[in-house]
Enzyme design. Structure first.
Site, short mmCIF file in Angstrom:
data_model
loop_
_atom_site.label_atom_id
_atom_site.label_comp_id
_atom_site.label_asym_id
_atom_site.label_seq_id
_atom_site.Cartn_x
_atom_site.Cartn_y
_atom_site.Cartn_z
N LYS A 1 0.84 -1.21 0.00
CA LYS A 1 0.00 0.00 0.00
C LYS A 1 0.87 1.26 0.00
CE LYS A 1 -1.83 2.70 3.16
NZ LYS A 1 -1.91 4.03 2.53
N GLU B 1 10.66 0.91 9.81
CA GLU B 1 11.60 2.00 9.53
C GLU B 1 10.85 3.29 9.85
OE1 GLU B 1 14.66 1.48 8.38
OE2 GLU B 1 14.63 -0.41 7.29
N CYS C 1 13.65 10.94 6.08
CA CYS C 1 13.68 10.45 7.46
C CYS C 1 15.07 10.61 8.07
CB CYS C 1 13.28 8.98 7.48
SG CYS C 1 14.20 8.04 6.26
N GLU D 1 10.76 15.43 15.26
CA GLU D 1 10.95 15.41 13.82
C GLU D 1 10.01 16.42 13.16
OE1 GLU D 1 9.52 11.96 11.63
OE2 GLU D 1 11.44 11.89 10.59
P1 NAP Z 1 2.68 7.76 8.34
O1 NAP Z 1 1.59 8.69 8.60
O2 NAP Z 1 3.13 6.86 9.42
O3 NAP Z 1 2.22 6.90 7.09
C1 NAP Z 1 2.98 5.86 6.54
C2 NAP Z 1 2.08 4.87 5.86
O4 NAP Z 1 1.27 4.21 6.84
C3 NAP Z 1 1.11 5.50 4.88
O5 NAP Z 1 0.92 4.63 3.80
C4 NAP Z 1 -0.14 5.61 5.73
O6 NAP Z 1 -1.30 5.72 4.97
C5 NAP Z 1 -0.10 4.33 6.52
N1 NAP Z 1 -0.87 4.32 7.76
C6 NAP Z 1 -1.40 5.37 8.45
N2 NAP Z 1 -2.03 4.93 9.56
C7 NAP Z 1 -1.90 3.58 9.58
C8 NAP Z 1 -2.32 2.55 10.49
N3 NAP Z 1 -3.00 2.82 11.60
N4 NAP Z 1 -2.00 1.27 10.21
C9 NAP Z 1 -1.29 0.97 9.11
N5 NAP Z 1 -0.87 1.89 8.21
C10 NAP Z 1 -1.16 3.19 8.44
O7 NAP Z 1 3.98 8.49 7.84
P2 NAP Z 1 4.06 9.59 6.72
O8 NAP Z 1 3.60 10.86 7.32
O9 NAP Z 1 3.43 9.11 5.47
O10 NAP Z 1 5.62 9.61 6.42
C11 NAP Z 1 6.52 10.38 7.13
C12 NAP Z 1 7.22 9.56 8.19
O11 NAP Z 1 7.88 8.45 7.64
C13 NAP Z 1 8.28 10.35 8.90
O12 NAP Z 1 8.19 10.17 10.29
C14 NAP Z 1 9.58 9.76 8.39
O13 NAP Z 1 10.66 9.89 9.22
C15 NAP Z 1 9.20 8.35 8.16
N6 NAP Z 1 10.09 7.72 7.19
C16 NAP Z 1 11.01 6.81 7.66
C17 NAP Z 1 11.90 6.20 6.79
C18 NAP Z 1 12.90 5.20 7.28
O14 NAP Z 1 13.45 4.49 6.47
N7 NAP Z 1 13.15 5.10 8.56
C19 NAP Z 1 11.85 6.49 5.43
C20 NAP Z 1 10.91 7.43 4.98
C21 NAP Z 1 10.04 8.03 5.88
P3 NAP Z 1 -1.79 7.17 4.46
O15 NAP Z 1 -0.62 8.07 4.37
O16 NAP Z 1 -2.34 6.91 3.16
O17 NAP Z 1 -2.77 7.62 5.48
#
Ligand code: NAP
Ligand code: MG
Length: 492
Positions: free
Chosen positions: A197, A271, A305, A402
């Site tokens: 997804k 991650e 990230c 962050e």
């Molecule tokens: P997010 O809100 O956690 O969303 C990540 C993914 O999870 C999206 O596809 C989201 O869907 C989905 N999601 C949301 N709620 C969920 C739930 N309850 N159960 C399962 N899946 C769910 O993160 P983001 O705002 O998209 O991305 C930014 C974050 O990612 C930052 O904190 C960044 O540091 C982190 N990141 C980490 C890495 C790494 O390798 N460590 C790499 C890139 C990014 P929707 O967005 O469609 O709602």
């Protein structure tokens, strides 16, 4: 005298920013008006009957409509993945599996231009970044893992590596195609099938990848790509017939996932977020370090990230570094992501821009001094000026949490021990950077910094052969390299 100097500087900056536009053509990209779910080798309408819009964050214009998968759609995709695992993928000779993965890599290369344009239109990152980093690195991941497919016995000598079964994979919006590649390539190489997804805001390149996978003639159901929001992700996490969850995203959602799978047999790699320290010692090549800091936090809008969002500068070179950073900030070009001159594109969404702006207010309230580049930003779309905070305390929220935007905090230090303590003093531990002329300092710091990756005299370098992942609240498990194979295998 000072005024003349400032005027000269201003003139220099103004002319630097006035390059003639060099717009990438949109003609390479075909975007359909509507996209369905990719299940069992076909595009299918969602059982939810619902669709949501995806927009271009640089213009706020609608690009397409995307299917919103519900729990019944997730169930269908998981059943297709299970059947594909049992019928084809597990039984196929490894070298045959490898050929499919190579084919995907080559097709990404062939369609590189189209993928780069769509990535930039849908996500807001500069075309230079999509074209030169995201798309080639995505192809490289497939090439790299294709090579491992028939060599797993050599990767794990004395073991009998077996696939786990069906992997549920959930990815964020900052590197949409690249994250899909990070997830799908090792899963396929190790003989697993996939339900992936993408993030709600950036589904288009994952759907283009679905087209590529269909054209590459993978057996139906080996890769299923279903779109939707957080509830779709939760339905994947909670599905009883999934063997492994691979998640990249925020620490908050990572914690929800951990709670949801506790007590089940599901394996997981998470991650999560980061708050990387970038450390400049007084013996560092300062100009190179300043460029590395700029590259580490401002390019790609700070939507990384592992972005170097906290800068620590040794006291004796602090003034010089801050002056050079401010000078360089003024020359950054913020604006149309489709322009090849652009350094900083659009913030991915209005919500993310609001979050960044909230932190800018918090930082000022906390008493830090804010400096923003004096650059014009477009009136439409979501944009943020590159921002530096000085006079920051270690306990300030802007130094601990962050922000995920083009915002840098700067603090000073005197000794190695002091900077190690400060750098480690956050809940995160994903990456760090060290700038120094001395190899001994590099070795001292790399062994003491609690971060999954430490770059020395460079920053944000990626390669499919290197493992990547976090300490502490930045998650667990490694992706990339040989390490990235193990989380998809039962090693007996
Ligand atoms: P997010 O809100 O956690 O969303 C990540 C993914 O999870 C999206 O596809 C989201 O869907 C989905 N999601 C949301 N709620 C969920 C739930 N309850 N159960 C399962 N899946 C769910 O993160 P983001 O705002 O998209 O991305 C930014 C974050 O990612 C930052 O904190 C960044 O540091 C982190 N990141 C980490 C890495 C790494 O390798 N460590 C790499 C890139 C990014 P929707 O967005 O469609 O709602
Ligand atoms: Mg979009």
């Amino acid at each position: 005298m000072a005024t003349t100097k400032n005027n000269t500087l201003k003139l220099k900056f103004d002319s630097a920013r006035k390059y003639a536009p060099a717009l990438e053509s949109k003609s390479a990209a075909t975007i359909d008006a509507r996209y369905d779910l990719f299940i069992n080798g076909k595009f299918e309408k969602p059982q939810s009957k619902k669709y949501f819009s995806t927009i271009n964050p640089a213009t706020e214009e609608k690009l397409s409509e995307i299917a919103d998968a519900n729990a019944a759609d997730v169930d269908k995709a998981v059943k297709a993945a299970r059947a594909a695992s049992d019928k084809y993928w597990k039984k196929m000779p490894a070298s045959e599996r490898g050929k499919y993965i190579f084919r995907i890599a080559r097709m990404i290369q062939e369609r590189a231009r189209e993928l780069a344009v769509i990535e930039t239109l849908d996500g807001g990152k500069p075309i230079r970044e999509s074209r030169d980093f995201d798309v080639p690195t995505a192809a490289n991941h497939f090439f790299y893992y294709a090579g491992w497919t028939d060599k797993l016995a050599y990767a794990f000598p004395g073991k009998d590596p077996q696939p786990l079964g069906v992997a549920g994979q959930i990815i964020p919006w900052n590197f949409p195609l690249l994250m899909a590649a990070w997830k799908i390539a090792p899963a396929l190489a190790t003989g697993n099938t996939v339900v992936l997804k993408p993030a709600e805001n950036t589904s288009l390149t994952a759907l283009k990848l679905a087209e590529i996978i269909r054209e590459a003639d993978l057996p139906p159901g080996v890769v299923n790509i279903i779109t939707g929001a957080g509830s779709t992700g939760a339905a994947i996490v909670n599905h009883p017939d999934i063997n492994k969850i691979a998640f990249t995203g925020s620490t908050d959602v990572g914690k929800i996932i951990q709670r949801a799978i506790a007590g089940t047999n599901k394996k997981a790699t998470l991650e999560l977020g980061g708050k990387a320290a970038n450390i400049i010692f007084d013996d560092a090549p300062i100009d190179q370090a300043v460029e590395g800091v700029i590259n580490g936090i401002f390019f790609n809008q700070g939507h990384v990230c592992c972005a170097g969002s906290r800068l620590y500068v040794q006291e004796s070179v602090y003034k010089e570094v801050v002056r050079k950073l401010k000078d360089r900030l003024e020359t950054l070009i913020v604006g149309d992501p489709m322009d090849k001159n652009t350094d900083i594109g659009a913030i991915n969404s209005k919500e993310q821009l609001n979050t960044i702006n909230k932190y800018l207010k918090i930082g000022q309230k906390e008493g830090a001094e804010m400096y923003q580049a004096n650059v014009e930003i477009p009136s439409k779309g979501f944009f943020c000026r590159p921002t530096i905070f000085t006079n920051v305390a270690q306990s300030n929220r802007i130094a601990q949490e962050e922000i995920f935007g083009p915002v840098l905090t700067i603090q000073t230090f005197r000794t190695d021990d002091e900077v190690i303590e400060k750098a480690n003093n956050t809940p995160y531990g994903l990456s760090a950077g060290v700038w120094t002329d001395k190899g001994s300092k590099i070795f001292n710091l790399t062994t003491k910094l609690r971060a999954g990756v430490v770059w020395a005299n460079t920053f944000n370098q990626f390669d499919p052969t290197s493992p990547f992942g976090g300490y502490k609240e930045s998650g667990y498990g490694r992706e990339g390299g040989l390490h990235g194979l193990a989380p998809y295998l039962n090693l007996g």
